[in-house]
Design an enzyme around this catalytic site. Structure first.
Site, short mmCIF file in Angstrom:
data_model
loop_
_atom_site.label_atom_id
_atom_site.label_comp_id
_atom_site.label_asym_id
_atom_site.label_seq_id
_atom_site.Cartn_x
_atom_site.Cartn_y
_atom_site.Cartn_z
N GLU A 140 -5.57 -5.95 16.25
CA GLU A 140 -4.70 -7.10 15.96
C GLU A 140 -5.46 -8.42 16.13
O GLU A 140 -6.07 -8.67 17.16
CB GLU A 140 -3.48 -7.07 16.91
N TYR A 150 8.88 -1.62 23.86
CA TYR A 150 8.61 -2.28 25.15
C TYR A 150 8.66 -1.30 26.32
O TYR A 150 9.73 -1.03 26.88
CB TYR A 150 9.64 -3.41 25.36
P1 FAD Z 1 14.16 -7.08 18.28
O1 FAD Z 1 13.85 -5.66 18.05
O2 FAD Z 1 15.09 -7.76 17.34
O3 FAD Z 1 14.77 -7.19 19.77
C1 FAD Z 1 14.99 -8.45 20.40
C2 FAD Z 1 16.02 -8.28 21.51
O4 FAD Z 1 17.33 -8.03 20.94
C3 FAD Z 1 15.76 -7.07 22.44
O5 FAD Z 1 16.19 -7.43 23.72
C4 FAD Z 1 16.63 -5.94 21.85
O6 FAD Z 1 17.02 -5.01 22.83
C5 FAD Z 1 17.81 -6.74 21.27
N1 FAD Z 1 18.30 -6.17 20.00
C6 FAD Z 1 17.55 -5.69 18.97
N2 FAD Z 1 18.32 -5.32 17.94
C7 FAD Z 1 19.61 -5.60 18.28
C8 FAD Z 1 20.84 -5.46 17.62
N3 FAD Z 1 20.92 -4.98 16.37
N4 FAD Z 1 21.98 -5.85 18.30
C9 FAD Z 1 21.91 -6.36 19.57
N5 FAD Z 1 20.74 -6.49 20.24
C10 FAD Z 1 19.60 -6.14 19.60
N6 FAD Z 1 5.82 -12.47 18.01
C11 FAD Z 1 5.51 -13.40 17.08
O7 FAD Z 1 6.09 -14.50 17.09
N7 FAD Z 1 4.56 -13.15 16.11
C12 FAD Z 1 3.92 -11.97 16.03
O8 FAD Z 1 3.08 -11.78 15.15
C13 FAD Z 1 4.21 -10.96 17.00
N8 FAD Z 1 3.61 -9.75 16.96
C14 FAD Z 1 3.96 -8.78 17.86
C15 FAD Z 1 3.37 -7.51 17.76
C16 FAD Z 1 3.71 -6.49 18.65
C17 FAD Z 1 3.08 -5.12 18.49
C18 FAD Z 1 4.65 -6.75 19.69
C19 FAD Z 1 5.00 -5.67 20.69
C20 FAD Z 1 5.24 -7.99 19.80
C21 FAD Z 1 4.92 -9.02 18.88
N9 FAD Z 1 5.51 -10.29 18.93
C22 FAD Z 1 5.19 -11.26 18.00
C23 FAD Z 1 6.48 -10.61 20.00
C24 FAD Z 1 7.94 -10.34 19.56
O9 FAD Z 1 8.27 -11.18 18.48
C25 FAD Z 1 8.84 -10.64 20.77
O10 FAD Z 1 8.65 -9.67 21.76
C26 FAD Z 1 10.32 -10.86 20.46
O11 FAD Z 1 10.92 -11.44 21.62
C27 FAD Z 1 11.11 -9.61 20.09
O12 FAD Z 1 10.77 -9.14 18.87
P2 FAD Z 1 11.30 -7.69 18.37
O13 FAD Z 1 10.85 -7.53 17.01
O14 FAD Z 1 10.99 -6.66 19.35
O15 FAD Z 1 12.89 -8.01 18.40
#
Ligand code: FAD
Length: 293
Positions: free
Chosen positions: A19, A150
């Site tokens: 990455e 996570y």
């Molecule tokens: P989601 O899966 O949407 O989850 C966010 C929160 O909402 C969680 O607490 C989950 O339990 C809850 N949730 C999820 N779906 C629902 C639903 N349908 N209804 C109710 N609650 C729900 N950030 C950046 O800004 N840019 C990047 O390029 C980037 N790359 C990353 C790459 C990796 C491999 C990882 C692990 C993280 C990365 N992040 C990046 C960080 C990430 O954007 C953050 O951790 C963010 O806070 C959550 O993103 P997510 O896609 O996991 O969110």
């Protein structure tokens, strides 16, 4: 035709991804490509580039993945978050990413932009990463899709169980693999993997590893994402807090042990957060036995 991201993690082979993040200067770009050239000796399955808060690196992310693909002939993934963008803007991005040869999307919700503490849905935008996966699967199904998991539970989740159900929702929407947030205690990963399997999630679960090269830097990063650093590891790094070579060596030794255990314990691949520098990741990969179990 949909690109086969999950095929990188077939039994018997260790999927490898790196990455990157978009540099801010032309000098940063050149340095990045030198480091990527070094990393290519390990034949990664793909390289990814992050997407900055609020879409701040939109064009730069695409530029980097396109150049990496052109120069190194490797498959590439663009990260994409729903922060600050309407569905129309997300569609435009996905269209352009496809036109520019991007193979995979790392589909994310994203963190709130700097200075804000809570995620706010953009006008006409999406709320959660699973909705972005839905959009990709319904309109841009040719992309392989990775989503985030996570081992230490997402910071905003009300419980580990709810977080896991939300992860399952992303996979049911059509994600091909789950890449984890960085972590430093493999016990967290094993516990998470067990719960993941019990929840009936079957797509590859790929540990995300960031080899430490500097204590102050990793403390800033882990404070932001909520990962824990083992006390004994911090104490060892602190034995010579201003000695860069010491910090690098101790960090690499730790990562070698962590990665070897993960490979031996059956992890289907490793995703390295390389932070645009190849030395630590190269040192780890030169030392570990990469035969998948
Ligand atoms: P989601 O899966 O949407 O989850 C966010 C929160 O909402 C969680 O607490 C989950 O339990 C809850 N949730 C999820 N779906 C629902 C639903 N349908 N209804 C109710 N609650 C729900 N950030 C950046 O800004 N840019 C990047 O390029 C980037 N790359 C990353 C790459 C990796 C491999 C990882 C692990 C993280 C990365 N992040 C990046 C960080 C990430 O954007 C953050 O951790 C963010 O806070 C959550 O993103 P997510 O896609 O996991 O969110």
């Amino acid at each position: 035709m949909r690109t086969q991201l999950a095929a990188c993690y077939q039994p018997g082979r260790l999927g490898l991804s790196f990455e990157l993040f978009p540099p801010r200067t032309a000098k940063g770009d050149e340095s990045l490509f030198e480091h990527v050239a070094d990393l290519m000796q390990f034949s990664p399955d793909f390289l990814t580039c992050t997407y900055g808060a609020g879409g701040s690196t939109r064009n730069k992310t695409l530029e980097i993945v396109e150049q990496v693909k052109d120069r190194f002939k490797a498959p590439v993934a663009s990260h994409l978050t729903v922060v600050g963008g309407s569905i129309e803007e997300l569609r435009d991005y996905l269209q352009e990413a496809g036109d520019r040869g991007v193979d995979y999307i790392v589909a994310l919700r994203g963190d709130p932009p700097k200075g804000e503490t809570e995620f706010r849905q953009a006008p006409g935008g999406l709320r959660y990463a699973n909705e972005l996966v839905d959009l990709i699967r319904s309109e841009y199904d040719h992309f392989g899709v990775a989503v985030a998991g996570y081992p230490e539970v997402h910071q905003e989740a009300e419980s580990a169980e709810v977080d896991l159900l939300n992860l399952k929702r992303k996979v049911e929407s059509g994600a091909d693999v789950v890449i984890t947030q960085l972590f430093y205690d493999n016990a967290d990963f094993w516990r998470f993997r067990e719960q993941y399997q019990q929840a009936g999630i079957t797509v590859p679960l790929v540990p995300g590893i960031l080899p430490v090269t500097n204590l102050a830097q990793i403390q800033r990063i882990t404070a932001l994402c909520g990962a824990q650093l083992p006390e004994s590891f911090v104490a060892r790094l602190n034995e010579h807090p201003t000695d860069d070579d010491w910090q690098f060596q101790v960090g690499v030794e730790f990562a070698v042990q962590q990665v070897q255990e993960l490979i031996d314990g059956g992890a289907p691949g490793i995703h390295f957060y390389v932070l645009n520098k190849s030395q630590a990741t190269s040192a780890v990969l030169q030392t570990v036995r990469r035969t998948a179990m």
